[in-house]
Design a protein around this motif. Sequence first.
Motif, PDB file in Angstrom:
ATOM      1  N   TRP A 149       0.747  -1.297   0.374  1.00  0.00           N
ATOM      2  CA  TRP A 149       0.392  -0.179   0.277  1.00  0.00           C
ATOM      3  C   TRP A 149       0.513   1.597   0.098  1.00  0.00           C
ATOM      4  N   ARG A 150       0.777   2.261  -1.059  1.00  0.00           N
ATOM      5  CA  ARG A 150       1.046   3.323  -0.279  1.00  0.00           C
ATOM      6  C   ARG A 150       0.156   4.811  -0.383  1.00  0.00           C
ATOM      7  N   GLY A 151       0.748   5.564   0.852  1.00  0.00           N
ATOM      8  CA  GLY A 151      -0.343   6.401   0.942  1.00  0.00           C
ATOM      9  C   GLY A 151       0.329   7.344   0.417  1.00  0.00           C
ATOM     10  N   GLU A 152      -0.340   8.673   0.020  1.00  0.00           N
ATOM     11  CA  GLU A 152       0.104   9.709  -0.039  1.00  0.00           C
ATOM     12  C   GLU A 152      -1.066  11.087  -0.045  1.00  0.00           C
ATOM     13  N   LEU A 153      -0.979  12.052  -0.638  1.00  0.00           N
ATOM     14  CA  LEU A 153      -1.611  13.203  -0.235  1.00  0.00           C
ATOM     15  C   LEU A 153      -1.845  13.532  -2.263  1.00  0.00           C
ATOM     16  N   ASP A 154      -3.346  13.992  -2.623  1.00  0.00           N
ATOM     17  CA  ASP A 154      -3.341  13.954  -3.988  1.00  0.00           C
ATOM     18  C   ASP A 154      -3.358  16.162  -4.178  1.00  0.00           C
ATOM     19  N   ARG A 155      -3.276  15.377  -5.733  1.00  0.00           N
ATOM     20  CA  ARG A 155      -3.301  17.579  -5.916  1.00  0.00           C
ATOM     21  C   ARG A 155      -4.043  18.092  -5.170  1.00  0.00           C
ATOM     22  N   ASP A 156      -5.927  17.748  -4.760  1.00  0.00           N
ATOM     23  CA  ASP A 156      -6.425  18.131  -3.558  1.00  0.00           C
ATOM     24  C   ASP A 156      -6.243  18.550  -2.221  1.00  0.00           C
ATOM     25  N   GLN A 157      -4.772  17.518  -1.796  1.00  0.00           N
ATOM     26  CA  GLN A 157      -3.787  17.334  -0.356  1.00  0.00           C
ATOM     27  C   GLN A 157      -5.361  16.247   0.325  1.00  0.00           C
ATOM     28  N   LYS A 158      -5.566  15.418  -0.412  1.00  0.00           N
ATOM     29  CA  LYS A 158      -6.517  14.892   0.144  1.00  0.00           C
ATOM     30  C   LYS A 158      -5.653  13.244   0.032  1.00  0.00           C
ATOM     31  N   LEU A 159      -5.260  12.685   0.834  1.00  0.00           N
ATOM     32  CA  LEU A 159      -5.631  11.787   0.959  1.00  0.00           C
ATOM     33  C   LEU A 159      -5.454  10.078   0.393  1.00  0.00           C
ATOM     34  N   ALA A 160      -4.887   9.397  -0.698  1.00  0.00           N
ATOM     35  CA  ALA A 160      -4.822   8.338  -1.452  1.00  0.00           C
ATOM     36  C   ALA A 160      -4.582   7.662  -0.914  1.00  0.00           C
ATOM     37  N   VAL A 161      -4.822   6.003  -1.151  1.00  0.00           N
ATOM     38  CA  VAL A 161      -3.915   4.538  -0.900  1.00  0.00           C
ATOM     39  C   VAL A 161      -4.434   4.120  -1.931  1.00  0.00           C
ATOM     40  N   ASP A 184     -12.400   7.981   0.158  1.00  0.00           N
ATOM     41  CA  ASP A 184     -13.038   8.536   0.673  1.00  0.00           C
ATOM     42  C   ASP A 184     -12.947   6.846   2.146  1.00  0.00           C
ATOM     43  N   LYS A 185     -12.614   5.778   1.817  1.00  0.00           N
ATOM     44  CA  LYS A 185     -12.409   4.871   2.571  1.00  0.00           C
ATOM     45  C   LYS A 185     -11.368   3.702   1.795  1.00  0.00           C
ATOM     46  N   LEU A 186     -10.894   2.934   2.880  1.00  0.00           N
ATOM     47  CA  LEU A 186     -10.290   1.823   2.141  1.00  0.00           C
ATOM     48  C   LEU A 186     -10.583   0.244   2.736  1.00  0.00           C
ATOM     49  N   VAL A 187     -10.952  -0.100   1.532  1.00  0.00           N
ATOM     50  CA  VAL A 187     -11.943  -1.519   2.137  1.00  0.00           C
ATOM     51  C   VAL A 187     -10.892  -2.664   1.321  1.00  0.00           C
ATOM     52  N   THR A 188     -10.143  -3.435   2.243  1.00  0.00           N
ATOM     53  CA  THR A 188     -10.220  -4.714   1.327  1.00  0.00           C
ATOM     54  C   THR A 188      -9.891  -5.620   1.855  1.00  0.00           C
ATOM     55  N   GLU A 189     -10.208  -6.770   1.277  1.00  0.00           N
ATOM     56  CA  GLU A 189      -9.506  -8.152   1.847  1.00  0.00           C
ATOM     57  C   GLU A 189      -8.221  -8.564   2.362  1.00  0.00           C
ATOM     58  N   LEU A 190      -7.144  -7.917   1.524  1.00  0.00           N
ATOM     59  CA  LEU A 190      -6.498  -8.833   1.601  1.00  0.00           C
ATOM     60  C   LEU A 190      -4.850  -8.209   2.323  1.00  0.00           C
ATOM     61  N   PRO A 191      -4.303  -8.451   2.850  1.00  0.00           N
ATOM     62  CA  PRO A 191      -4.087  -9.635   3.216  1.00  0.00           C
ATOM     63  C   PRO A 191      -5.100 -10.291   4.666  1.00  0.00           C
ATOM     64  N   PHE A 192      -6.137  -9.054   4.907  1.00  0.00           N
ATOM     65  CA  PHE A 192      -7.051 -10.077   5.976  1.00  0.00           C
ATOM     66  C   PHE A 192      -8.159  -8.711   5.577  1.00  0.00           C
ATOM     67  N   PRO A 193      -9.458  -9.184   6.264  1.00  0.00           N
ATOM     68  CA  PRO A 193     -10.456  -8.546   6.034  1.00  0.00           C
ATOM     69  C   PRO A 193     -10.165  -6.638   6.412  1.00  0.00           C
ATOM     70  N   ILE A 194     -10.268  -5.816   6.091  1.00  0.00           N
ATOM     71  CA  ILE A 194     -10.162  -4.357   7.040  1.00  0.00           C
ATOM     72  C   ILE A 194     -11.505  -3.038   6.095  1.00  0.00           C
ATOM     73  N   GLU A 195     -11.724  -2.225   7.301  1.00  0.00           N
ATOM     74  CA  GLU A 195     -11.951  -1.012   6.074  1.00  0.00           C
ATOM     75  C   GLU A 195     -11.679   0.619   7.086  1.00  0.00           C
ATOM     76  N   ILE A 196     -11.745   0.965   6.828  1.00  0.00           N
ATOM     77  CA  ILE A 196     -10.574   2.025   7.282  1.00  0.00           C
ATOM     78  C   ILE A 196     -11.369   3.269   6.243  1.00  0.00           C
ATOM     79  N   ASP A 197     -11.897   4.169   7.296  1.00  0.00           N
ATOM     80  CA  ASP A 197     -12.501   6.179   7.019  1.00  0.00           C
ATOM     81  C   ASP A 197     -11.190   6.240   6.872  1.00  0.00           C
ATOM     82  N   ARG A 198     -11.498   6.648   5.367  1.00  0.00           N
ATOM     83  CA  ARG A 198     -10.083   8.815   5.401  1.00  0.00           C
ATOM     84  C   ARG A 198     -10.054   9.597   6.690  1.00  0.00           C
ATOM     85  N   ASP A 199     -10.996   9.479   6.938  1.00  0.00           N
ATOM     86  CA  ASP A 199     -11.235  10.938   8.069  1.00  0.00           C
ATOM     87  C   ASP A 199     -10.913  10.787   8.852  1.00  0.00           C
TER      88      ASP A 199
END
Length: 204
Positions: A149-161, A184-199
Amino acid sequence: MGVVMTTPQQGRATEDTWMFPSADGWTFGQVKHLELPFDWELVDGRIAVRGQTKFWHNRVRNRLLIALEAARAEPYEVVTEQCVMVDDQNINKPDVIVFDPRKLNFLELECVPVEKLALVVEVVSPGSRQDDRVRKPALFAANKVPYHWRGELDRDQKLAVHEYWLNADTRSYFPAPSHPVHHDKLVTELPFPIEIDRDALVGF
């Protein structure tokens, strides 16, 4: 017979000599004892300074650690700023790693072996863009780490993963097919299920 000229093997680095490796470079054993006034990684036998990071970077890193720890499934463990041994001349410190701790002795462990990693997470700082976007993903893909995973700020200074999966045949990463970039949300099943709100990660 002619005389064969040899040079003595370089010994341990010191606080005065660490910036002068031999042509073969330092090994972890030669530098791990150093007490330097900065954080560092070992890259192809050379000590590379890790720059200072901003508040938002540290907040995202720490909250990703907390979210991953809360969601983790057996047998995985989660840790931040832990050195990873790719080989004796390449020691990296990803922002967060998920790894399989089985058969590791935590009382003796100095660096997590790269083959134990399931996920590497990097949060991009202005001073580490090339490393986080190019060098480190290539290094971990070449060593068969399944997810990145790579998290960084986009052009609008919002976090994108950005989520990547390993192509085992080419040993390179490709964007996760159904969700390559999380906004807006990080939702994935791998390597295990996880859901995280950007805020919840940044708070701004």
